[in-house]
Design a protein around this motif. Structure first.
Motif, PDB file in Angstrom:
ATOM      1  N   GLY A 125      95.561  62.144  55.236  1.00 24.87           N
ATOM      2  CA  GLY A 125      96.543  61.137  55.627  1.00 24.87           C
ATOM      3  C   GLY A 125      97.820  61.799  56.131  1.00 24.87           C
ATOM      4  O   GLY A 125      98.076  62.980  55.880  1.00 24.87           O
ATOM      5  N   ILE A 126      98.597  61.042  56.866  1.00 24.16           N
ATOM      6  CA  ILE A 126      99.919  61.517  57.293  1.00 24.16           C
ATOM      7  C   ILE A 126     100.932  60.462  56.861  1.00 24.16           C
ATOM      8  O   ILE A 126     100.697  59.257  57.043  1.00 24.16           O
ATOM      9  N   GLU A 127     102.027  60.938  56.267  1.00 21.59           N
ATOM     10  CA  GLU A 127     103.081  60.008  55.857  1.00 21.59           C
ATOM     11  C   GLU A 127     104.345  60.371  56.613  1.00 21.59           C
ATOM     12  O   GLU A 127     104.736  61.545  56.630  1.00 21.59           O
ATOM     13  N   ILE A 128     104.952  59.400  57.248  1.00 19.65           N
ATOM     14  CA  ILE A 128     106.198  59.673  57.979  1.00 19.65           C
ATOM     15  C   ILE A 128     107.303  58.742  57.477  1.00 19.65           C
ATOM     16  O   ILE A 128     107.030  57.690  56.891  1.00 19.65           O
ATOM     17  N   GLU A 129     108.529  59.178  57.693  1.00 17.29           N
ATOM     18  CA  GLU A 129     109.676  58.368  57.261  1.00 17.29           C
ATOM     19  C   GLU A 129     110.400  57.810  58.467  1.00 17.29           C
ATOM     20  O   GLU A 129     110.888  58.558  59.310  1.00 17.29           O
ATOM     21  N   GLU A 130     110.488  56.508  58.513  1.00 22.45           N
ATOM     22  CA  GLU A 130     111.063  55.841  59.681  1.00 22.45           C
ATOM     23  C   GLU A 130     112.452  56.374  60.011  1.00 22.45           C
ATOM     24  O   GLU A 130     112.759  56.672  61.170  1.00 22.45           O
TER      25      GLU A 130
ATOM     26  N   PRO B  78      93.354  58.744  53.423  1.00 21.17           N
ATOM     27  CA  PRO B  78      92.772  59.664  54.395  1.00 21.17           C
ATOM     28  C   PRO B  78      92.560  59.024  55.771  1.00 21.17           C
ATOM     29  O   PRO B  78      92.166  57.869  55.862  1.00 21.17           O
ATOM     30  N   GLN B  79      92.860  59.814  56.794  1.00 22.28           N
ATOM     31  CA  GLN B  79      92.690  59.423  58.202  1.00 22.28           C
ATOM     32  C   GLN B  79      93.625  58.287  58.631  1.00 22.28           C
ATOM     33  O   GLN B  79      93.442  57.701  59.698  1.00 22.28           O
ATOM     34  N   ARG B  80      94.619  58.014  57.797  1.00 15.94           N
ATOM     35  CA  ARG B  80      95.554  56.936  58.114  1.00 15.94           C
ATOM     36  C   ARG B  80      96.967  57.494  58.232  1.00 15.94           C
ATOM     37  O   ARG B  80      97.330  58.433  57.523  1.00 15.94           O
ATOM     38  N   VAL B  81      97.750  56.865  59.079  1.00 17.43           N
ATOM     39  CA  VAL B  81      99.170  57.199  59.170  1.00 17.43           C
ATOM     40  C   VAL B  81      99.951  56.073  58.507  1.00 17.43           C
ATOM     41  O   VAL B  81      99.748  54.900  58.825  1.00 17.43           O
ATOM     42  N   VAL B  82     100.801  56.444  57.555  1.00 22.09           N
ATOM     43  CA  VAL B  82     101.590  55.436  56.841  1.00 22.09           C
ATOM     44  C   VAL B  82     103.065  55.780  57.011  1.00 22.09           C
ATOM     45  O   VAL B  82     103.453  56.942  56.928  1.00 22.09           O
ATOM     46  N   MET B  83     103.868  54.764  57.279  1.00 25.51           N
ATOM     47  CA  MET B  83     105.301  54.995  57.477  1.00 25.51           C
ATOM     48  C   MET B  83     106.097  54.341  56.351  1.00 25.51           C
ATOM     49  O   MET B  83     105.897  53.169  56.034  1.00 25.51           O
TER      50      MET B  83
END
Lengths: 344, 344
Positions: free
Chosen positions: A247-252, A317-322
């Protein structure tokens, strides 16, 4: 004869969205192109193929440019065609050296326009330190193309120790974005729709090979590079998440964006995460080196607004979450259709 | 800003003839592209750029294919796109290895058509022993392209001792043509105009890298190779004569041509010397080895109809002269306009 892997009942004809860089593009690429051409190099689905070639590690890439209009705030199709291919080679961890240029011209294009575009290409090639060494010219009847399409392909030499692959993205890596997003897409949109903003929004088209050259001393710490073009940051991160398996986690609030672009997106109902860029990359780097790499990036004009925007995680997994600025989380999905056709 | 080297008073807009492979194409290439991009490699104006690359001698080429119709007797645009680029690398005296494929698709193209074309490309690549390792897909709105355009670029390794250049063409060399001329152009024409002949005339599209591989043992005796495509035999010989500085003399009755093609040309008012081919090359070879090289060519299916058609001469520098079957001589000029647009 093998029957077509996309049945007529699903899609009979090619749609604009098949070229949008989202789900339909991926389906077309996987089912039609990869199923036939499939080989170890192509299957990587990176923008460049990287291969050992008589003891050298080379990168080879191609892109056709169909941007409309051919002149837009901050650039034109020729400059874009040089920078785009330079960048595709650069993000393979390689130094671009030689480019080809293939022109498909619609009969009736003013020769002056062609001349101005060719001059821009020359300037862009000089700026990036590459040479255009081979070319091709075709002319089609009026109404059978749209002014001008340009294909550029390129060859480069991979830097020692760079081993760029989305499959190298493991939990714990930091994600660095090299600058503000959305400028190119909004510049094209404003040219197309004759929109006027207080300050003109111009394309961010720029060569990124100087940046990658500066980053090459961290080649062992940089696991993945990708330029953030068609489909925007959201699509690129989704592709990487999908092929890494994590997974990838990003901060807006960490994502750099020009206030004018943010405003334009609000007016136009566009999500800047999906808007194209032409001079930005994301880097997936070892966490312990991330601040050092960030400061190298910030020291260069082309990436002075770089920020660490997130990380690779075990979760989703395999998801991008912000993580949004109000603290909630939302899934950032891959674009399914076509937000802005013919952006590049 | 440098003003455009082709003044408005001469040509204001790009014409179809600028893409025809004749005088106007050369003017456009020289004045617009070479004047800006000019460098040692590009200035050779061969179909491939050949360069030393970390101790290897590589060939790099590009071509965009805009043939209309996309399916024609004996082939389709995809097969043509693979063979054409394979051949451009081969005639640089190189072994083609990797290809790129860039697709510009008009919205509405039946996916089945795309699939059939992609399958043909795969077959052609397998037949030529090359791999398609990187690609790109763009879709433009209906009416902004013509079904499908394909760019292929390619990379190959130059065989030892091959030093192919029209500047190596000196008086005394023999000119060998690898087979019958005009089939491709007439096949396209018949598909376009719904012409019917007693026997169907099919495109000669074929890979020539096997032939060049067989010729590589004569690399020191072979000074120039060129595939005979757009503009036909006449244009290719004129280009070579012009850049060598010497004359070329050919004999009409030695030029192999299919009787059906000759008949079709008479009906259509076309001169077969200017009709395109997609599976033929000319070789400029040392006279004392010409019969031996010819017999190697004749032993291969792809060049079984090869003939020695002429020689390089001191007379009429930069001109191509043909001795006709009735014994007179005539100048074979470069095509000035556009005999058959969108032939490849």
């Amino acid at each position: 004869m093998i029957s077509c892997p996309i049945p007529k009942s699903e899609y009979e004809n090619v749609l604009l969205a098949h070229g949008g860089g989202g789900k339909l593009t991926h389906q077309l690429i996987e089912k039609i192109f990869v199923s036939q051409f499939g080989n170890d190099l192509l299957n990587e689905l990176n923008d460049s193929a990287v291969f050992e070639f008589h003891k050298n590690k080379l990168a080879f890439t191609t892109d056709s440019y169909v941007v409309q209009p051919i002149f837009f705030p901050g650039g034109n199709i020729g400059e874009l065609a040089v920078n785009g291919t330079v960048n595709d080679i650069a993000v393979a961890g390689a130094r671009p050296v030689y480019l080809s240029a293939g022109f498909i011209i619609e009969e009736g294009l003013p020769i002056d326009d062609l001349w101005n575009i060719v001059m821009s290409m020359k300037n862009a090639a000089d700026k990036a330190g590459v040479k255009i060494v081979t070319g091709d010219t075709k002319v089609v009847e009026k109404g059978k193309a749209d002014k001008l399409f340009i294909n550029t392909s390129g060859v480069g030499v991979v830097y020692d120790n760079f081993n760029i692959s989305s499959r190298n993205c493991k939990p714990g890596l930091s994600v660095i974005l090299s600058g503000k997003i959305g400028d190119h897409g909004i510049a094209i949109m404003s040219a197309r729709e004759n929109l006027e903003f207080e300050t003109e929004i111009v394309s961010d088209t720029a060569p990124l090979n100087g940046l990658v050259n500066a980053l090459s001393k961290y080649s062992v710490n940089i696991k993945m590079l990708r330029d953030v073009t068609r489909g925007g940051l959201a699509s690129v991160l989704n592709e990487i998440a999908a092929s890494s398996g994590y997974g990838i986690e990003i901060e807006e609030e960490k994502i750099p964006i020009n206030e004018q672009v943010r405003g334009a997106c609000e007016i136009l109902g566009l999500d800047p995460l999906y808007v194209a860029n032409e001079g930005k990359l994301v880097a997936f780097v070892d966490d312990e080196k991330s601040e050092e790499i960030l400061s190298v990036m910030k020291s260069l004009e082309v990436s002075k607004d770089a920020e660490i925007i997130g990380k690779v995680v075990d979760e989703h997994p395999q998801r991008v979450v912000m993580r949004t600025s109000i603290g909630s989380k939302r899934i950032v999905d891959m674009i399914s259709g076509e937000q802005l056709p013919r952006i590049c």
